[in-house]
Design an enzyme around this catalytic site. Structure first.
Site, mmCIF file in Angstrom:
data_model
loop_
_atom_site.group_PDB
_atom_site.id
_atom_site.type_symbol
_atom_site.label_atom_id
_atom_site.label_comp_id
_atom_site.label_asym_id
_atom_site.label_seq_id
_atom_site.Cartn_x
_atom_site.Cartn_y
_atom_site.Cartn_z
ATOM 1 N N CYS A 135 -23.892 2.163 2.007
ATOM 2 C CA CYS A 135 -23.425 2.732 3.275
ATOM 3 C C CYS A 135 -24.449 3.685 3.870
ATOM 4 C CB CYS A 135 -22.094 3.437 3.082
ATOM 5 S SG CYS A 135 -22.134 4.816 1.896
ATOM 6 N N HIS A 265 -18.808 8.534 1.936
ATOM 7 C CA HIS A 265 -19.199 7.372 2.736
ATOM 8 C C HIS A 265 -20.087 7.816 3.893
ATOM 9 C CE1 HIS A 265 -18.916 3.280 4.088
ATOM 10 N NE2 HIS A 265 -18.210 3.548 5.170
ATOM 11 N N ASN A 282 -18.761 1.762 11.541
ATOM 12 C CA ASN A 282 -18.721 1.546 10.101
ATOM 13 C C ASN A 282 -19.643 0.385 9.732
ATOM 14 O OD1 ASN A 282 -17.959 1.915 7.444
ATOM 15 N ND2 ASN A 282 -15.808 1.440 7.744
#
EC number: 3.4.22.15
Length: 314
Positions: A135, A265, A282
């Protein structure tokens, strides 16, 4: 419960009958996401997890939280929360990182900003990190691609895999996690390859030292110290941010407000609404959430103001 088109979405306004055939719903879900398991034992386990997640979403529908956002049986519906977190939430916050104190009194007072819908920018398609804890690399590359277009009017499709494979000396650990500032440092020192020359594989690999790295626009990075500074920064560019994404597993739409500030994240802040809600890019594909995005309630929701940063370009 009902199926809305191809989406396995549980309608908040519809009473969920106890007579639902969970097995049929599971079969439809497996068909949609092309799931096949290696053994009967694994099949039984995944069905149990799916059923538990279905019950969790049913309970959510009856809660007050469902007034502001919705959940669905998405691509993560056969994963337990622990499996989901260990696979996708692998941000590694350095011990030396200075995290900002939470500001419960912050209120956004500006106009709406949305870099996903700006005529000056060719907004890149949302990517998918797959089953790799990268991520941090997608957060860094997302900010680099969009901000280079905003600030320099230059368009690149950059390589997350270059960061995954090669930025270990900067304390990143590939699919086991990393940090956005460390990624910016790597690019400042080494440049970055384009995706076409160093494509993403969703797994750790040996660094390709001989590949061309034509992207050389990073001169450093700036850490943001507060929600107020974050609100100012988003007016001019996108920002890499660290968040708690544990509650995001089944997110479908709306404004999520309940989460902790346990940073796990890395994502990209791409906008803010007039009411202060943050818009986040995202890296779980465009079918997740709102076309690959999520909105968070204003202020320091999910710890978004704890460690924002952006690359200095030139």
């Amino acid at each position: 419960m009902m199926l809305l088109g191809a989406s396995l979405y549980l309608n908040n306004t519809q009473e969920v009958s106890d007579e639902i055939d969970t097995a049929n719903l599971y079969a439809n879900w497996k068909m949609k996401y092309n799931r096949r398991y290696t053994s009967q034992r694994d099949e039984m386990y995944r069905f149990k997890v799916f059923s538990d997640n279905l019950n969790y979403i049913r309970a959510f529908q009856d809660s007050t939280e469902s007034a502001t956002y919705t959940l669905e049986l998405n691509q993560f519906a056969d994963m337990s929360q622990q499996e989901f977190a260990s696979t996708y939430l692998s941000l590694r916050v350095p011990k030396t990182a200075k995290l900002n104190a939470s500001n419960a009194n912050f209120q956004y007072k500006g106009a709406e900003v949305d870099w996903t819908d700006n005529k000056k920018v060719k907004y890149p398609a949302v990517k998918n990190q797959g089953s790799c804890g990268s991520c941090w690399a997608f957060s860094a590359v997302g900010a680099l691609e969009i901000n280079t277009d905003i600030e320099l009017n230059k368009k690149y499709e950059l390589s997350e895999q270059d960061l995954v494979d090669c930025s270990g000396p900067y304390d990143n650990e590939g699919c086991n996690g990393g940090w956005m500032d460390s990624a910016f440092e790597y690019v400042a020192d080494n440049g970055l390859a384009e995706a076409k020359d160093y494509p993403y594989t969703a797994k750790d690999g040996t660094c390709k030292t001989s590949v061309k790295r034509p992207y050389t626009h990073v001169q450093g990075f700036t850490d943001i110290d507060s929600c107020d500074e974050l609100a100012q920064a988003i007016q001019e560019r996108t920002v890499s941010v660290a968040v708690d994404a544990n509650p995001w597993q089944f997110y479908r739409s709306g404004v999520l407000s309940k989460c902790t500030k346990n940073l796990n994240h890395g994502v990209v802040l791409v906008g803010v609404q007039a009411d202060g809600a943050w818009k986040i890019r995202n890296s779980w594909g465009s079918s997740w959430g709102e076309a690959g995005h999520i909105r968070l309630a204003g202020g320091d929701t999910c710890g978004i103001c704890a460690a924002p940063s952006f690359p200095i370009l030139g």
